[in-house]
Enzyme design. Structure first.
Site, PDB file in Angstrom:
ATOM      1  N   LYS B 190       0.801  -1.047   0.033  1.00  0.00           N
ATOM      2  CA  LYS B 190       0.104  -0.029   0.155  1.00  0.00           C
ATOM      3  C   LYS B 190       0.879   1.262   0.066  1.00  0.00           C
ATOM      4  O   LYS B 190       1.588   1.521   0.957  1.00  0.00           O
ATOM      5  CB  LYS B 190      -0.848   0.067   1.214  1.00  0.00           C
ATOM      6  CG  LYS B 190      -2.072   1.252   1.369  1.00  0.00           C
ATOM      7  CD  LYS B 190      -2.584   1.284   2.298  1.00  0.00           C
ATOM      8  CE  LYS B 190      -1.927   2.577   3.386  1.00  0.00           C
ATOM      9  NZ  LYS B 190      -2.078   3.942   2.462  1.00  0.00           N
ATOM     10  N   GLU B 264      10.182   0.757  10.460  1.00  0.00           N
ATOM     11  CA  GLU B 264      11.319   1.933  10.224  1.00  0.00           C
ATOM     12  C   GLU B 264      10.511   3.055  10.617  1.00  0.00           C
ATOM     13  O   GLU B 264       9.863   3.469   9.801  1.00  0.00           O
ATOM     14  CB  GLU B 264      11.889   1.593   8.783  1.00  0.00           C
ATOM     15  CG  GLU B 264      13.330   2.317   8.796  1.00  0.00           C
ATOM     16  CD  GLU B 264      13.233   3.900   8.287  1.00  0.00           C
ATOM     17  OE1 GLU B 264      13.135   4.752   9.249  1.00  0.00           O
ATOM     18  OE2 GLU B 264      13.299   4.106   6.995  1.00  0.00           O
ATOM     19  N   CYS B 298      13.097  10.342   7.401  1.00  0.00           N
ATOM     20  CA  CYS B 298      13.262  10.106   8.746  1.00  0.00           C
ATOM     21  C   CYS B 298      14.596  10.018   9.526  1.00  0.00           C
ATOM     22  O   CYS B 298      14.646  10.274  10.689  1.00  0.00           O
ATOM     23  CB  CYS B 298      12.735   8.366   8.819  1.00  0.00           C
ATOM     24  SG  CYS B 298      13.518   7.584   7.410  1.00  0.00           S
ATOM     25  N   GLU B 395      10.195  15.033  16.521  1.00  0.00           N
ATOM     26  CA  GLU B 395      10.372  14.985  15.198  1.00  0.00           C
ATOM     27  C   GLU B 395       9.492  15.832  14.346  1.00  0.00           C
ATOM     28  O   GLU B 395       8.231  15.763  14.383  1.00  0.00           O
ATOM     29  CB  GLU B 395      10.278  13.563  14.625  1.00  0.00           C
ATOM     30  CG  GLU B 395      10.778  13.391  13.181  1.00  0.00           C
ATOM     31  CD  GLU B 395      10.510  12.016  12.473  1.00  0.00           C
ATOM     32  OE1 GLU B 395       9.465  11.343  13.113  1.00  0.00           O
ATOM     33  OE2 GLU B 395      11.147  11.771  11.811  1.00  0.00           O
TER      34      GLU B 395
END
Lengths: 317, 789
Positions: B190, B264, B298, B395
């Site tokens: 997806k 991840e 990331c 983040e």
């Protein structure tokens, strides 16, 4: 344009002894620059015309004669076909090359050929290209070239001083050359192809600037490795730091192997990005090149006509 | 603009990449895409729009896969699995190679489509993303070719559900699909809702190369599509790249299901600059760290840690550089920073920046303004930020850099590790001694020395802590897509020797008090309670301390306090392990007797278990200085060191059976690699373990390396799972217990290894010994060391 000349600063290792250049990182930046910046269409044409004004149109061959130097000077005065300049509405922009660059004994021929054009004559000096003549001969050669009418002197440094880290001796040598130049502007050739590391290239750049160089220059064109973007990045960053320290703008001249219009754009982009617009003018930036002009002319014709050009359609030097 | 004006000003102009062929591709599909299931396009009932964030224009309509579509896709993948495995690695290699070739042949179309859909600069998609995609398929075509000979002991996992993010749409697709297919799995993938287009073009490539139907299925849609995929019973593994928040939800959702998972997740990666670094190169490193892909990376180096002596100079240089950055349409070839993927992200970024300002941090942005017609955000620098600031912890996932200074190398390491995340680290120094001293001390799966954000198929990428687990790329990444064949031999019931019905003489004499073992000392339980231990015949044979959560707390603290063990060389650890084996050997009879008392073993079975235990210690002593890493062949000029590192502090929950051998077999490999452990021995037969601390005491094992807590297994295991400062947890027990461990561990993303109620034969070397144990006791850290004088 009035400008403050670089009179140099007293020798002090503190400015450069801690320099550490990371080669991989420098190469990464140099390699990505062409992907980050580009100029197209009329921007490209304008930038290429600017590049022409920054060329030291050069002939440095054993078989140079009055005849080919005359042709070179004629090309320097009128580097682009008039119809192309007209099409770009640039006939009144006084597009000439930045200078012509010859050996000492061709200065007189160049002077005669350039007449009142105002184009400066650069003479390579100090035992170009290897520099393996006595110090006295070097000084003498500079003085004679200046007397003969050269207003720009391209000196070569003693590479062994760099290789053996004899920085103060290098400083003294370059400073003496500068004194011998008098009013003539001095471009100091590091011959980076013969300097073992980027860190030493940076240090040699510093010493050359501290000793009063008006320009620092990569190569003679005779070393096995010519001007590259990474080595230029190292040198222009030294120029930037020197400017931050002293307020003085030292010029930059990559030389050797620059043959394509695309390369010229890469260098202009490098100068604009790392140093700023001031370094996009002939008083602070020069290409040492002989065949570059021909490729730029072809690209300009392509811009004007939409057809790919042929070299025979442009006057040879 | 007239040429003369440009000649005089030397400004840059627009340099647009053409979108013509990408538009042709979109038009050929009537700008409406369907679902790629079983090699065909299946019409969807509902569609949603995908937008070009550079100008907010609609690019196409994307299908929304409903649960029924997900079912269909999974069933297609399931059906395709058998033949895809059967054709073998060598045949699969040909398909992967063909895909790689196709990606190269259509590289510009992919690059343009990606830039349009995502907003990232065409320079990045063209020069970085798409070449890495092709490289990933080439590299894994190679692994497919080699699987049948080099990875004989492993087999495919089955149907893999893969959910990828919007920041590197096609690259993340390749990281997921290439290794999965190579190892013989089939996939249902997806794409992210914002960025489906290149995945759909990829589907066409699968058709073009004649990939067998159902091997790759691509179903587009929102989070609910992903949830249906995660929860589908026939999916054998979930591979997810995305936010830590969603990662935790996925971890909990599939806990105990036996589905494998690799996650991840987010990061707040440190970018450490020491005073001897090449500062001009550092500045470009910063650009590549936080203004690459608009900072939506990331592993972005979003926390700049600068040695105090150079901070002012570096901040000034960064500001000068920022002034020269150009933000604009992704298709412009003369920009550094493109568009943020969507307005909602711009809003999030801006809210965090505003919080940073409210907190009193010094914010700086360049003097120029961004274009107004798309999703743009200016590069932003916060200096003199304290670690307690929100912007230093969370983040931001945008072009925002937060900077702080450090005084000493030690402090740099502390600040770098002062985060819940552990994805990557970039460190800058010209001193190789310093670089290689710091790199192993940083909790991060990837450390880039004098470089940043470089990737390659040959190097594993993945995190520690809440950055998730599992590696993608390199040999280490393959293990996410295969499983040991030996697992099929595990049984449904514990494997143990027969009980001898004879009456056992329980020795009378001085009452020996079994204690727990914490920090190298015997410890009484905090609760003050003991519990009775009976043998299988119901005879009371003694009492064991009843450990509780406070004992777990003390043990974990003791394990952390022990720095010595991890710093010892593999050779030195091996010597200690041999010493342990030697001391156990000297007391064989006593340990056999204990097994007979506790478990009613025959003398022969008891002797065999003790002998096997000694042998197993020998095995891991042998491995201690041999389970080492690799120097990967990555494509840049550098040495990429893939180093196995200890996970840290591990909890080890032993099974009830084989009270000595299973205890030895589980904690010895963990400590062999430098972990400190908190062991919960067999609840029903703990005395082999409590006897064992005397051996530890006499074998030069530093205190805190091994801590032993006896008591109620499930309750103690749950405390370990909940503990934030436990980095890894092994559990050998029931199916339900496995589920609890996986679910409770999601909160700090500790690495878990559970048996889902399947039982090993501990006497069988193939099942119960070897590198599989060592792999779970370690993490691979990749250290990139560019070189060149």
């Amino acid at each position: 344009m009035t400008e403050i000349r670089n009179e140099g600063i007293p020798f002090d290792t503190k400015y450069f002894e801690n320099i550490n250049i990371n080669r991989s990182a420098v190469e990464r930046r140099a390699n990505s620059l062409g992907g980050r910046r580009t100029v197209k269409k009329e921007y490209q044409a304008a930038w290429l015309l600017k590049a022409i004004t920054c060329i030291d149109l050069t002939t440095l061959a054993g078989d140079d004669t009055a005849g080919n130097v005359e042709r070179l000077c004629a090309k320097a005065i009128s580097p682009v076909r008039r119809d192309l300049l007209e099409a770009m509405e640039m006939t009144d922009a006084n597009i000439t090359t930045g200078a012509v660059c010859v050996y000492h004994n061709m200065i007189a021929d160049a002077k005669r050929s350039l007449g009142s054009s105002g184009i400066p004559i650069a003479a390579v000096s100090t035992g170009f290209p290897a520099g393996k003549i006595s110090f006295e001969q070097k000084i003498d050669e500079i003085k004679k070239s200046v007397e003969a009418g050269a207003t720009e002197i391209d000196i070569v440094i003693s590479r062994e001083l760099v290789i053996n880290s004899k920085w103060e001796e290098l400083y003294k040598e370059v400073k003496a050359c500068r004194a011998a130049c008098g009013d003539a502007h001095m471009k100091t050739i590091l011959a980076t192809g013969e300097i073992p590391t980027y860190t030493k290239v940076a240090k040699a750049s510093w010493v050359s600037m501290m000793a009063g160089s008006d320009f620092i220059k990569t190569s003679t064109g005779k070393e096995s490795a010519n001007a590259t973007l990474p080595v230029s990045l190292v040198m222009v960053r030294a120029i930037r730091e020197y400017h931050e320290l002293t307020g003085i703008k030292v010029g930059y001249k990559p030389a050797g192997g620059i043959q394509k219009a695309k390369q010229a754009l890469d260098w202009l982009i490098l100068m604009k990005e790392e140093l700023g617009e001031d370094w996009l003018q002939p008083n602070l930036f020069r290409f040492g090149a002989s065949s570059l002009l021909g490729d730029i002319e072809r690209q300009l014709e392509h811009y004007v006509t939409g057809r790919y050009s042929a070299s025979y359609r442009h006057a040879m030097a | 603009m007239k040429i003369k004006e440009i000649f005089n000003t030397m400004v840059y102009g627009p340099a647009p990449e053409s979108a013509a062929q990408a538009n042709e591709f979109l038009d050929a599909h009537d700008r409406t895409f369907q679902l790629f299931i079983n090699g065909e396009w299946k019409k969807a009932e509902k569609h949603f729009e995908t937008v070009n964030p550079s100008n907010m224009q609609v690019l196409a309509n994307i299908a929304e896969a409903l649960e029924s579509d997900v079912n269909e896709a999974v069933s297609a993948a399931n059906k395709a699995l058998k033949d895809w495995v059967k054709i073998g690695g060598r045949a699969r290699a040909r398909y992967l190679y063909a895909i790689a070739r196709q990606i190269q042949k259509h590289s510009r179309l992919f690059a343009v489509l990606e830039a349009l859909d995502n907003g990232k600069p065409i320079r990045e998609t063209r020069d970085i993303d798409i070449p890495l995609v092709a490289r990933h398929f080439y590299h894994h075509a190679g692994w497919a070719q080699l699987m049948d000979t080099e990875l004989k002991e492993y087999k495919e996992i089955g149907v893999i559900g893969q959910i990828i993010p919007w920041n590197f749409p096609l690259l993340m697709l390749s990281w997921k699909i290439a290794p999965a297919l190579a190892m013989g799995n089939t996939v249902v993938l997806k794409p992210a809702e914002f960025t489906s287009l290149t995945a759909l073009l990829f589907a066409e490539i699968c058709q073009n190369v004649g990939l067998p139907k159902g091997v790759v299925n691509i179903i587009t849609g929102p989070g609910s599509t992903g949830a249906a995929l995660v929860n589908h019973k026939d999916v054998n593994k979930i591979a997810f790249t995305g936010s830590t928040e969603v990662g935790k939800i996925i971890r909990k959702a599939i806990a105990g299901s036996g589905k494998k998972v690799s996650l991840e997740l987010g990061g707040k990666s440190p970018f450490i600059v020491f005073e001897d670094a090449d500062l001009d190169s550092v500045v470009e490193g910063v650009v590549d760290a936080i203004w690459f892909n608009q900072g939506q990376v990331c592993c972005a180096g979003s926390r700049l840690l600068v040695q105090e002596s150079i901070q002012d100079k570096l901040y000034e240089k960064i500001k000068v550089r920022m002034e020269k950055l150009r933000v604009g349409d992704a298709m412009d070839k003369c920009i550094d920073i493109g568009a943020i993927v969507a307005p909602v992200q711009v809003k999030t970024i801006d809210e965090l920046v505003q919080k940073g300002i409210e907190e009193g941090n010094q914010m700086w942005q360049p003097s120029w303004v961004c274009p107004q017609d798309g999703c743009f955000y200016p590069p932003t620098l916060f200096t003199h930020v304290s670690p307690s600031s929100i912007i230093a912890q969370e983040e931001i996932f945008g072009p925002v850099l937060v900077a702080m200074s450090f005084r000493s190398h030690q402090e740099a390491v502390k600040l770098a590790n002062n985060t819940r995340y552990g994805l990557a680290c970039s460190l800058w120094t010209e001193n190789i001694n310093l670089a290689l001293d710091i790199a192993p001390k940083i909790k991060a799966g990837t450390v880039w020395i004098n470089s940043t954000n470089v990737f390659d198929a040959g190097s594993g990428f993945g995190g520690y802590r809440e950055s998730g687990f599992g590696r993608e790329g390199g040999k280490e990444g393959l293990f996410e897509y295969m499983k040991p064949k030996i697992e099929e031999q595990f049984s449904e019931k514990p494997v143990k020797p027969a009980i001898q019905k004879s009456k056992i003489a329980i020795p009378a004499g001085i009452d020996r008090t079994a204690k727990m073992y914490i920090g190298g000392k015997q410890a009484r339980p905090d609760s003050g309670y003991s519990y009775i231990i009976k043998n299988p015949q119901g005879e009371t044979i003694g009492e064991a301390p009843e450990g509780s959560r406070k004992d777990i707390r003390n043990a974990v603290e003791a394990a952390h306090a022990n720095g010595k063990w991890a710093e010892m060389t593999g050779h030195a650890r091996a010597q200690v392990l041999y010493y342990i084996a030697e001391n156990l050997s000297a007391r064989k009879a006593e340990f056999s007797k204990r097994l007979i008392e506790m478990c009613c073993y025959s003398q022969a079975d008891a002797d065999a278990e003790v002998e096997k235990s000694i042998d197993r210690i020998y095995t891991y002593a042998a491995h201690a200085d041999k389970y080492d890493g690799q120097a990967h062949h990555t494509i840049q000029r550098n040495v990429t060191l893939a180093m196995p590192e200890a996970v840290g502090v591990m909890g080890i929950v032993c099974p009830d059976e084989a009270p000595l051998l299973a205890f030895i077999s589980s904690f010895i490999p963990a400590i062999a690699l430098g972990n400190s452990v908190v062991v919960i021995p067999s609840e029903t037969a703990p005395f082999s373990a409590t006897d064992f601390y005397q051996i530890l005491d006499t074998s030069d094992v530093p205190g805190g390396t091994v801590n032993i807590i006896t008591g109620p297994k499930e309750a103690l295991a749950k405390e370990l799972a909940k503990h934030y400062d436990v980095d890894g947890l092994w559990y050998f027990g029931s199916k339900e217990g496995s589920k609890d461990i996986e679910s409770l561990s999601a909160e700090n993303m500790k690495r878990t290894w559970v048996n889902y109620g399947k039982y090993r034969d501990w006497m069988n070397n193939e099942q119960s010994e070897g590198t599989e144990f060592l792999r779970h006791a370690s993490e691979i850290k990749n250290i990139w060391i560019p070189y060149g004088a």
